[in-house]
Scaffold this motif. Sequence first.
Motif, PDB file in Angstrom:
ATOM      1  N   ASN A  39       0.843  -1.194   0.000  1.00  0.00           N
ATOM      2  CA  ASN A  39       0.000   0.000   0.000  1.00  0.00           C
ATOM      3  C   ASN A  39       0.882   1.250   0.000  1.00  0.00           C
ATOM      4  O   ASN A  39       1.849   1.320   0.763  1.00  0.00           O
ATOM      5  CB  ASN A  39      -0.906   0.011   1.237  1.00  0.00           C
ATOM      6  N   PRO A  40       0.568   2.228  -0.838  1.00  0.00           N
ATOM      7  CA  PRO A  40       1.436   3.409  -0.961  1.00  0.00           C
ATOM      8  C   PRO A  40       1.375   4.349   0.233  1.00  0.00           C
ATOM      9  O   PRO A  40       2.252   5.189   0.405  1.00  0.00           O
ATOM     10  CB  PRO A  40       0.918   4.092  -2.227  1.00  0.00           C
ATOM     11  N   THR A  41       0.340   4.202   1.055  1.00  0.00           N
ATOM     12  CA  THR A  41       0.204   5.058   2.241  1.00  0.00           C
ATOM     13  C   THR A  41       0.030   4.182   3.473  1.00  0.00           C
ATOM     14  O   THR A  41      -0.414   3.034   3.378  1.00  0.00           O
ATOM     15  CB  THR A  41      -1.002   6.008   2.120  1.00  0.00           C
ATOM     16  N   ALA A  42       0.366   4.740   4.618  1.00  0.00           N
ATOM     17  CA  ALA A  42       0.263   3.989   5.868  1.00  0.00           C
ATOM     18  C   ALA A  42      -1.056   4.307   6.562  1.00  0.00           C
ATOM     19  O   ALA A  42      -1.540   5.437   6.527  1.00  0.00           O
ATOM     20  CB  ALA A  42       1.425   4.338   6.790  1.00  0.00           C
ATOM     21  N   ASP A  43      -1.626   3.289   7.164  1.00  0.00           N
ATOM     22  CA  ASP A  43      -2.835   3.428   7.961  1.00  0.00           C
ATOM     23  C   ASP A  43      -2.571   2.722   9.287  1.00  0.00           C
ATOM     24  O   ASP A  43      -2.322   1.523   9.320  1.00  0.00           O
ATOM     25  CB  ASP A  43      -4.030   2.796   7.241  1.00  0.00           C
ATOM     26  N   GLU A  44      -2.618   3.466  10.377  1.00  0.00           N
ATOM     27  CA  GLU A  44      -2.257   2.907  11.676  1.00  0.00           C
ATOM     28  C   GLU A  44      -3.106   1.702  12.034  1.00  0.00           C
ATOM     29  O   GLU A  44      -2.600   0.689  12.529  1.00  0.00           O
ATOM     30  CB  GLU A  44      -2.384   3.977  12.763  1.00  0.00           C
ATOM     31  N   SER A  45      -4.416   1.780  11.780  1.00  0.00           N
ATOM     32  CA  SER A  45      -5.302   0.670  12.132  1.00  0.00           C
ATOM     33  C   SER A  45      -5.069  -0.548  11.244  1.00  0.00           C
ATOM     34  O   SER A  45      -5.341  -1.682  11.640  1.00  0.00           O
ATOM     35  CB  SER A  45      -6.765   1.117  12.026  1.00  0.00           C
ATOM     36  N   ARG A  46      -4.566  -0.330  10.050  1.00  0.00           N
ATOM     37  CA  ARG A  46      -4.357  -1.430   9.097  1.00  0.00           C
ATOM     38  C   ARG A  46      -2.944  -2.007   9.171  1.00  0.00           C
ATOM     39  O   ARG A  46      -2.749  -3.225   9.109  1.00  0.00           O
ATOM     40  CB  ARG A  46      -4.622  -0.925   7.679  1.00  0.00           C
ATOM     41  N   ASP A  47      -1.958  -1.152   9.306  1.00  0.00           N
ATOM     42  CA  ASP A  47      -0.566  -1.581   9.159  1.00  0.00           C
ATOM     43  C   ASP A  47       0.196  -1.749  10.466  1.00  0.00           C
ATOM     44  O   ASP A  47       1.204  -2.456  10.495  1.00  0.00           O
ATOM     45  CB  ASP A  47       0.189  -0.579   8.271  1.00  0.00           C
ATOM     46  N   CYS A  48      -0.241  -1.103  11.529  1.00  0.00           N
ATOM     47  CA  CYS A  48       0.479  -1.202  12.797  1.00  0.00           C
ATOM     48  C   CYS A  48      -0.062  -2.377  13.620  1.00  0.00           C
ATOM     49  O   CYS A  48      -1.242  -2.393  13.975  1.00  0.00           O
ATOM     50  CB  CYS A  48       0.342   0.097  13.598  1.00  0.00           C
ATOM     51  N   LYS A  93      14.155  -0.546  13.715  1.00  0.00           N
ATOM     52  CA  LYS A  93      13.472  -1.538  12.899  1.00  0.00           C
ATOM     53  C   LYS A  93      12.583  -0.843  11.880  1.00  0.00           C
ATOM     54  O   LYS A  93      12.564   0.387  11.781  1.00  0.00           O
ATOM     55  CB  LYS A  93      12.636  -2.485  13.778  1.00  0.00           C
ATOM     56  N   GLN A  94      11.816  -1.638  11.128  1.00  0.00           N
ATOM     57  CA  GLN A  94      10.882  -1.053  10.172  1.00  0.00           C
ATOM     58  C   GLN A  94       9.650  -1.932  10.039  1.00  0.00           C
ATOM     59  O   GLN A  94       9.718  -3.158  10.152  1.00  0.00           O
ATOM     60  CB  GLN A  94      11.540  -0.882   8.803  1.00  0.00           C
ATOM     61  N   ILE A  95       8.511  -1.279   9.842  1.00  0.00           N
ATOM     62  CA  ILE A  95       7.246  -1.955   9.581  1.00  0.00           C
ATOM     63  C   ILE A  95       6.886  -1.725   8.111  1.00  0.00           C
ATOM     64  O   ILE A  95       7.179  -0.663   7.557  1.00  0.00           O
ATOM     65  CB  ILE A  95       6.124  -1.418  10.490  1.00  0.00           C
ATOM     66  N   HIS A  96       6.253  -2.699   7.491  1.00  0.00           N
ATOM     67  CA  HIS A  96       5.870  -2.583   6.085  1.00  0.00           C
ATOM     68  C   HIS A  96       4.363  -2.455   5.952  1.00  0.00           C
ATOM     69  O   HIS A  96       3.616  -3.138   6.671  1.00  0.00           O
ATOM     70  CB  HIS A  96       6.327  -3.821   5.299  1.00  0.00           C
ATOM     71  N   THR A  97       3.915  -1.573   5.087  1.00  0.00           N
ATOM     72  CA  THR A  97       2.487  -1.516   4.810  1.00  0.00           C
ATOM     73  C   THR A  97       2.060  -2.829   4.171  1.00  0.00           C
ATOM     74  O   THR A  97       2.854  -3.521   3.530  1.00  0.00           O
ATOM     75  CB  THR A  97       2.136  -0.346   3.871  1.00  0.00           C
ATOM     76  N   LYS A  98       0.798  -3.179   4.353  1.00  0.00           N
ATOM     77  CA  LYS A  98       0.315  -4.460   3.837  1.00  0.00           C
ATOM     78  C   LYS A  98       0.309  -4.471   2.311  1.00  0.00           C
ATOM     79  O   LYS A  98       0.282  -3.414   1.670  1.00  0.00           O
ATOM     80  CB  LYS A  98      -1.096  -4.730   4.354  1.00  0.00           C
ATOM     81  N   PRO A  99       0.325  -5.653   1.711  1.00  0.00           N
ATOM     82  CA  PRO A  99       0.224  -5.735   0.250  1.00  0.00           C
ATOM     83  C   PRO A  99      -1.063  -5.082  -0.239  1.00  0.00           C
ATOM     84  O   PRO A  99      -2.112  -5.188   0.405  1.00  0.00           O
ATOM     85  CB  PRO A  99       0.219  -7.246  -0.014  1.00  0.00           C
TER      86      PRO A  99
END
Length: 249
Positions: free
Chosen positions: A207-216, A229-235
Amino acid sequence: MIRPFILLTVVAGIFSFLCFKQGGVLPGLILAIVAVVPIGLMIASISRRKRNGGQPVPWSPVARKAMAAVGVLLLVGVAYSAYWLFATPKAEKNLKYDSDLRKACATPRKFFPSAAEFTSGGQNKVAVFYDQGAESSPTQLRNPDAGNPDAKDYSVVVCLTDFQKGAKVGECKFDKGTTPVFTGTFKGHVFEARTDKKLGDISVPANPTADESRDCPTLIYIKGKPEDKQIHTKPDTDALQKALSQYAH
């Protein structure tokens, strides 16, 4: 001199047991022979010394050549057994939860003979696992529209375990600190769930943008400092469905 023999026997015996336990009859037999040979040599050496009044008896040239040839064969056998044990896919009998399919993305991979049979034409249930980041194990990407199928209904496993980092698009806040979130591209492989057959390769944008409820993630173990570290947005859902259209219904 005795201690190395005993150590080799114990280690080879343990790995032989592990091979047999995972269905590897040939590597198990090879390692069992490796475990027995040092004991046999030790017994033979002690027996020869006793017959010679306690003095060591040198082996004949023919015997030395024979032992060297056997040693080479055993080394080749040990290399094959190690490759089989640590690198080749293994059958996994237990498939109780769909999260168990994550093992298909591990090293060495697992496959599940009790899973559904793969059918060409896209009539398959697909389990997708992706690299969430923070050095965690692959995370299952659940489809809320798919209901709650039985784990054995799945016939395809997708492993999106290679993430090519793009731009930073957000942050995830945890109790111990903040971790940056990146978009990018997921790459990986598609496997049959019930066999070790690879069906193809796959590339899906995150996903090109981050959404806290979706990606965190609400719960994740981070070793070290979160900011390192790093977190990745979902596919991206649409791109993923398009990429899997030949497999999934």
